[in-house]
Write a protein that holds these residues in place. Structure first.
Motif, PDB file in Angstrom:
ATOM      1  N   ASP A 290       0.813  -1.215   0.000  1.00 55.72           N
ATOM      2  CA  ASP A 290       0.000   0.000   0.000  1.00 55.72           C
ATOM      3  C   ASP A 290       0.847   1.266   0.000  1.00 55.72           C
ATOM      4  N   ILE A 291       1.951   1.277   0.742  1.00 57.36           N
ATOM      5  CA  ILE A 291       2.770   2.485   0.777  1.00 57.36           C
ATOM      6  C   ILE A 291       3.450   2.715  -0.570  1.00 57.36           C
ATOM      7  N   ALA A 292       3.878   1.642  -1.222  1.00 58.35           N
ATOM      8  CA  ALA A 292       4.484   1.802  -2.551  1.00 58.35           C
ATOM      9  C   ALA A 292       3.466   2.369  -3.540  1.00 58.35           C
ATOM     10  N   ARG A 293       2.249   1.875  -3.483  1.00 59.73           N
ATOM     11  CA  ARG A 293       1.203   2.377  -4.384  1.00 59.73           C
ATOM     12  C   ARG A 293       0.861   3.826  -4.079  1.00 59.73           C
ATOM     13  N   GLU A 294       0.705   4.162  -2.811  1.00 59.73           N
ATOM     14  CA  GLU A 294       0.334   5.523  -2.440  1.00 59.73           C
ATOM     15  C   GLU A 294       1.407   6.522  -2.873  1.00 59.73           C
ATOM     16  N   VAL A 295       2.662   6.179  -2.662  1.00 57.54           N
ATOM     17  CA  VAL A 295       3.758   7.072  -3.054  1.00 57.54           C
ATOM     18  C   VAL A 295       3.835   7.183  -4.570  1.00 57.54           C
ATOM     19  N   ARG A 296       3.694   6.081  -5.254  1.00 55.75           N
ATOM     20  CA  ARG A 296       3.767   6.076  -6.715  1.00 55.75           C
ATOM     21  C   ARG A 296       2.673   6.944  -7.328  1.00 55.75           C
ATOM     22  N   ASP A 297       1.485   6.933  -6.732  1.00 57.97           N
ATOM     23  CA  ASP A 297       0.347   7.648  -7.311  1.00 57.97           C
ATOM     24  C   ASP A 297       0.192   9.080  -6.808  1.00 57.97           C
ATOM     25  N   ARG A 298       0.937   9.474  -5.787  1.00 57.65           N
ATOM     26  CA  ARG A 298       0.754  10.783  -5.175  1.00 57.65           C
ATOM     27  C   ARG A 298       1.216  11.900  -6.104  1.00 57.65           C
ATOM     28  N   LYS A 299       0.397  12.931  -6.263  1.00 60.91           N
ATOM     29  CA  LYS A 299       0.697  14.056  -7.166  1.00 60.91           C
ATOM     30  C   LYS A 299       1.228  15.269  -6.412  1.00 60.91           C
ATOM     31  N   ARG A 300       0.687  15.544  -5.248  1.00 64.03           N
ATOM     32  CA  ARG A 300       1.073  16.745  -4.519  1.00 64.03           C
ATOM     33  C   ARG A 300       2.415  16.552  -3.824  1.00 64.03           C
TER      34      ARG A 300
ATOM     35  N   GLY B 164      10.333  19.634   0.056  1.00 63.79           N
ATOM     36  CA  GLY B 164      10.730  18.275  -0.270  1.00 63.79           C
ATOM     37  C   GLY B 164      11.992  18.248  -1.111  1.00 63.79           C
ATOM     38  N   ASN B 165      12.290  17.070  -1.692  1.00 65.64           N
ATOM     39  CA  ASN B 165      13.570  16.887  -2.381  1.00 65.64           C
ATOM     40  C   ASN B 165      13.446  16.601  -3.868  1.00 65.64           C
ATOM     41  N   ALA B 166      12.240  16.627  -4.418  1.00 60.42           N
ATOM     42  CA  ALA B 166      12.073  16.313  -5.837  1.00 60.42           C
ATOM     43  C   ALA B 166      10.740  16.853  -6.324  1.00 60.42           C
TER      44      ALA B 166
ATOM     45  N   SER C 284       7.503  10.233  -5.718  1.00 53.69           N
ATOM     46  CA  SER C 284       8.153   8.963  -6.039  1.00 53.69           C
ATOM     47  C   SER C 284       9.645   9.112  -6.287  1.00 53.69           C
ATOM     48  N   GLU C 285      10.110  10.328  -6.571  1.00 58.26           N
ATOM     49  CA  GLU C 285      11.532  10.577  -6.813  1.00 58.26           C
ATOM     50  C   GLU C 285      12.229  11.189  -5.603  1.00 58.26           C
TER      51      GLU C 285
ATOM     52  N   ALA D 274      14.183  11.275  -2.396  1.00 53.82           N
ATOM     53  CA  ALA D 274      15.104  10.304  -1.794  1.00 53.82           C
ATOM     54  C   ALA D 274      14.705   9.933  -0.370  1.00 53.82           C
ATOM     55  N   GLN D 275      14.199  10.900   0.388  1.00 56.73           N
ATOM     56  CA  GLN D 275      13.830  10.588   1.771  1.00 56.73           C
ATOM     57  C   GLN D 275      12.597   9.690   1.838  1.00 56.73           C
ATOM     58  N   ILE D 276      11.675   9.925   0.932  1.00 48.78           N
ATOM     59  CA  ILE D 276      10.482   9.069   0.882  1.00 48.78           C
ATOM     60  C   ILE D 276      10.867   7.671   0.428  1.00 48.78           C
ATOM     61  N   GLN D 277      11.757   7.597  -0.536  1.00 51.39           N
ATOM     62  CA  GLN D 277      12.244   6.290  -0.977  1.00 51.39           C
ATOM     63  C   GLN D 277      12.893   5.539   0.183  1.00 51.39           C
ATOM     64  N   GLN D 278      13.600   6.283   1.037  1.00 53.42           N
ATOM     65  CA  GLN D 278      14.241   5.649   2.192  1.00 53.42           C
ATOM     66  C   GLN D 278      13.199   5.066   3.149  1.00 53.42           C
ATOM     67  N   VAL D 279      12.118   5.803   3.388  1.00 54.06           N
ATOM     68  CA  VAL D 279      11.056   5.303   4.261  1.00 54.06           C
ATOM     69  C   VAL D 279      10.490   3.992   3.708  1.00 54.06           C
ATOM     70  N   VAL D 280      10.197   3.982   2.411  1.00 49.37           N
ATOM     71  CA  VAL D 280       9.623   2.784   1.793  1.00 49.37           C
ATOM     72  C   VAL D 280      10.625   1.636   1.821  1.00 49.37           C
TER      73      VAL D 280
END
Length: 412
Positions: free
Chosen positions: A256-266, A271-273, A277-278, A280-286
């Motif tokens: 679910d977290i991978a899907r939510e991050v992948r689909d998130r627009k705002r 942030g860093n990107a 989905s790009e 780096a800190q969010i990628q680290q959490v996932v």
């Protein structure tokens, strides 16, 4: 694969992918309705019926009797996959697979063969072990009365997980005439059996856990089994089901977290990107969550290995080998419980660190992962499991194989 020892074939394993592919389409169908069932507290009667019809309840039955011959490890790998789809259903089937395991450990007999046939037909077994109310520790109020073939069961049980879906119920009771503890296996559809879906926990709300009342329910003599004959690694087995529930919840969190991050627009201005989905800190959490789930599943499946050894040793000729396997089963599942609970509860919380306020939307029901994990992890207190492990490693103290809950000598 099965191994035959005289008239006693053992379930030692099969090709896992072939086995799992039988059920994965059903798991996907189950998963599709999980959030809606969660929001409306709709019990999964239809979904459990799909599993019954597909022979899911007989995967541990030897192939010679029409089952799949799966090993204990393969069963729990399947349960993890199912728990990712809906962890409530795995917990609802907990008592069923424990009773199947008990019959697998029973000596060959016509009665055992009849149970294997029932499992292959699709029959499921529910649970009735915990006494309701302020029962003193060790007391069993649920009684079997009568003699011979005129036996009756009377009593009330709580935490009757899965019984509302079941064809039979595995009830912990006491014989009124001898005072001995027994397992009474009752017809779940008898008019004297009444179920209530009154479980009020904040998680695992569609497991069918609640109150069951038994009012003069008749029992064939062969359905009253001395508790001392119960399979030796039962406590470890019950705990392992909860570990599979937790590991499956973890897989659902990762999905679910991978899907939510992948689909998130705002995105946030700090942030860093340009896309979440790009970042780096969010990628680290996932990535951290994925690693925790990996470790939890690995620990769960590793702790299943001594249970399989104990099952095989049950029919060997070396009591010391069997005892060692049973000790390993208790200690390893206890170790796994301590760490798996921590890993999955952390993952179910940290998933919100990768999302904004929209992540707490009731419609998404992402909070169910933490609520369900916290509920499953609360069944057997972690502090006691850690102490038992410590006592074993320090002093060589053999772990308890059976434990009860009830009112102590102090406060009621």
């Amino acid at each position: 694969m099965t191994e035959t020892t005289a008239a006693n074939p053992l379930s030692l394993g099969t090709d896992y992918e072939t086995l799992a592919n039988r059920f994965r389409p059903i798991f996907r169908e189950i998963s599709a309705g999980t959030v809606e069932r969660e929001k409306t507290r709709a019990l999964p009667h239809e979904q459990i019926a799909w599993l019954k019809q597909a022979g899911f309840g007989a995967v541990r039955v030897p192939t010679q009797y029409g089952g799949a011959g799966a090993s204990i490890g393969q069963l729990f790998e399947l349960l993890i996959e199912l728990a990712e789809a809906d962890s409530n259903i795995v917990q609802a089937l907990r008592a069923h697979f424990a009773f199947v395991e008990d019959r697998l450990n029973a000596p060959p007999s016509d009665d055992r063969d009849q149970w294997f046939a029932r499992f292959v037909k699709g029959d499921l077994v529910g649970n009735g072990w915990t006494e309701v109310g302020s029962v003193k520790l060790g007391d069993v109020i649920t009684k079997v009365t009568g003699t011979g073939d005129r036996l009756l069961l009377n009593g009330t049980k709580y935490y009757s997980t899965g019984s509302i879906f079941a064809d039979w119920i595995d009830v912990y009771a006491q014989r009124a005439d001898t005072g001995t503890d027994v397992i009474a296996v009752v017809d779940a559809r008898h008019p004297g059996v009444r179920h209530s879906d009154d479980w009020d926990g904040f998680g695992q709300r569609t497991t069918g856990s609640g109150t069951s009342v038994y009012d003069n329910v008749p029992l064939p003599a062969e359905h009253v089994i001395p508790f001392e004959e119960r399979f030796k690694y039962q406590t470890a087995f019950y705990q392992l089901v909860l570990l599979a529930v937790l590991a499956g919840i973890g897989r659902a969190v990762e999905r679910d977290i991978a899907r939510e991050v992948r689909d998130r627009k705002r995105v946030f201005s700090h942030g860093n990107a340009g896309s979440v989905s790009e970042d780096a800190q969010i990628q680290q959490v996932v990535g951290q969550i994925a690693a925790q789930v990996y470790a939890a599943q690995a620990a769960t499946l590793r702790s299943a290995e001594p249970l399989q050894r104990a099952y095989v040793a049950r029919f060997g000729n070396d009591a010391q080998v069997e005892k060692a396997a049973n000790i390993d089963a208790e200690i390893e599942t206890a170790k796994a419980q301590v760490i798996v609970s921590q890993l999955i509860l952390s993952a179910a919380t940290d998933l919100f660190n990768a999302l904004g306020a929209s992540g707490v939307s009731v419609n998404k029901a992402l909070d169910r992962h933490w609520r369900n994990a916290r509920t499953a992890a609360s069944h057997n207190p972690l502090v006691y499991k850690a102490r038992i492990v410590g006592d074993w490693h320090i002093n060589g103290t053999e772990p308890p194989y059976v434990w009860q809950i009830g009112s102590g000598q102090g406060k009621a």
